[in-house]
Enzyme design. Structure first.
Site, PDB file in Angstrom:
ATOM      1  N   ASP A 118       0.850  -1.195   0.000  1.00  0.00           N
ATOM      2  CA  ASP A 118       0.000   0.000   0.000  1.00  0.00           C
ATOM      3  C   ASP A 118       0.889   1.250   0.000  1.00  0.00           C
ATOM      4  O   ASP A 118       1.796   1.361   0.830  1.00  0.00           O
ATOM      5  CB  ASP A 118      -0.918  -0.008   1.231  1.00  0.00           C
ATOM      6  N   GLU A 194       0.756  -7.264 -10.053  1.00  0.00           N
ATOM      7  CA  GLU A 194       1.715  -6.999 -11.141  1.00  0.00           C
ATOM      8  C   GLU A 194       1.091  -7.354 -12.496  1.00  0.00           C
ATOM      9  O   GLU A 194       1.210  -6.591 -13.457  1.00  0.00           O
ATOM     10  CB  GLU A 194       2.972  -7.838 -10.889  1.00  0.00           C
TER      11      GLU A 194
HETATM   12  N1  SAM Z   1       1.424  -8.666  -2.862  1.00  0.00           N
HETATM   13  C1  SAM Z   1       0.159  -8.907  -3.515  1.00  0.00           C
HETATM   14  C2  SAM Z   1       0.279  -8.627  -4.977  1.00  0.00           C
HETATM   15  O1  SAM Z   1       1.255  -7.984  -5.381  1.00  0.00           O
HETATM   16  O2  SAM Z   1      -0.597  -9.065  -5.742  1.00  0.00           O
HETATM   17  C3  SAM Z   1      -0.982  -8.067  -2.863  1.00  0.00           C
HETATM   18  C4  SAM Z   1      -0.800  -6.574  -2.953  1.00  0.00           C
HETATM   19  S1  SAM Z   1      -2.089  -5.679  -2.107  1.00  0.00           S
HETATM   20  C5  SAM Z   1      -2.007  -4.082  -2.776  1.00  0.00           C
HETATM   21  C6  SAM Z   1      -1.373  -5.427  -0.505  1.00  0.00           C
HETATM   22  C7  SAM Z   1      -1.617  -6.586   0.440  1.00  0.00           C
HETATM   23  O3  SAM Z   1      -0.896  -6.352   1.648  1.00  0.00           O
HETATM   24  C8  SAM Z   1      -3.073  -6.769   0.809  1.00  0.00           C
HETATM   25  O4  SAM Z   1      -3.451  -8.123   0.628  1.00  0.00           O
HETATM   26  C9  SAM Z   1      -3.138  -6.351   2.289  1.00  0.00           C
HETATM   27  O5  SAM Z   1      -4.138  -7.055   3.004  1.00  0.00           O
HETATM   28  C10 SAM Z   1      -1.733  -6.691   2.751  1.00  0.00           C
HETATM   29  N2  SAM Z   1      -1.278  -5.884   3.895  1.00  0.00           N
HETATM   30  C11 SAM Z   1      -1.350  -4.544   4.014  1.00  0.00           C
HETATM   31  N3  SAM Z   1      -0.849  -4.138   5.188  1.00  0.00           N
HETATM   32  C12 SAM Z   1      -0.404  -5.263   5.810  1.00  0.00           C
HETATM   33  C13 SAM Z   1       0.201  -5.503   7.075  1.00  0.00           C
HETATM   34  N4  SAM Z   1       0.460  -4.507   7.933  1.00  0.00           N
HETATM   35  N5  SAM Z   1       0.503  -6.779   7.411  1.00  0.00           N
HETATM   36  C14 SAM Z   1       0.224  -7.796   6.553  1.00  0.00           C
HETATM   37  N6  SAM Z   1      -0.360  -7.628   5.351  1.00  0.00           N
HETATM   38  C15 SAM Z   1      -0.679  -6.375   4.987  1.00  0.00           C
END
Ligand code: SAM
Length: 212
Positions: A118, A194
């Protein structure tokens, strides 16, 4: 409908405690013992639906992978992928990655991946970015000396911020790609996000950096 989905996720977590590890803080310092083979451990933060960790585990049988994901309804999708593949070199943690030093001991991890984290674009939210210096301190603690981290993102702002943050922290930049797909890296394993952004023609930024 939503209730049924939540029940399925709860059932999956209850029935797959050898894959999505409950009470992960109790495994601090002992993660290597949970894998079939004693191999370096690579950690993905924000695993999403698991395409990356599953693909990496397939491509690198000589590495053990751990993925951390906050959202229950999403981590069970990653869990299903790994379970269906039958791979034994990937585990998952359903937790907030805000304090990794509660989950991992010093030097327990060999490499860290941040995939499409994020971006938290507002300046006042900078400390929530996973490349803010307080996170880098945690990564440095749990990584072995010379450990690496790899960042992939579609977000130019987060990428620029992260390059500065890495440099200020003293990390050595090993590779910087302003368009990873244009570089045709045969080692690249795509994440769900991606694939989506690349299909829209957006460049994928990537950086590999090493703690010195
Ligand atoms: N990495 C994956 C991809 O590239 O397709 C998902 C990207 S998505 C934008 C970000 C992911 O990070 C989400 O599934 C969200 O739930 C997880 N996430 C965000 N903050 C997090 C945290 N503090 N701890 C664990 N997971 C987190």
């Amino acid at each position: 409908m939503r209730q049924r989905h939540r029940a399925w996720a709860d059932d999956f977590l209850r029935n797959n405690t050898n894959l999505v590890i409950p009470e992960p803080e109790k495994q601090k310092g002992h993660w290597r013992e949970l894998f079939a083979r004693d191999l370096p451990i690579h950690l993905e933060i924000g695993t999403g639906k698991g395409q990356f960790i599953n693909g990496m585990a397939e491509r690198h049988p000589d590495v053990n992978f751990i993925g951390i994901e906050l959202a229950k309804s999403i981590i069970v999708m990653a869990g299903s992928k790994i379970k269906n593949s039958g791979r034994t070199n990937a585990l998952l943690i359903h937790a907030d990655a805000s304090d990794l030093t509660e989950l991992f001991a010093e030097n327990e991890i060999a490499s860290i991946y941040l995939n499409f984290s994020d971006p938290w674009p507002k300046k006042r939210h900078a400390k929530r970015r996973l490349t803010f210096h307080t996170f880098l301190q945690q990564y440095q603690h749990i990584l072995q000396p010379g450990g690496e981290m790899t960042l992939k993102t579609d977000n130019q702002g987060l990428f620029e911020y992260s390059l500065v943050s890495f440099s200020s922290f003293g990390l050595e930049l090993k590779d910087v790609f302003l368009d990873l797909h244009d570089a045709n890296d045969p080692e690249n394993v795509m994440t769900e996000y991606e694939e989506k952004f690349a299909a829209q023609g957006q460049p994928i930024y990537c950086c590999r950096a090493q703690f010195t």
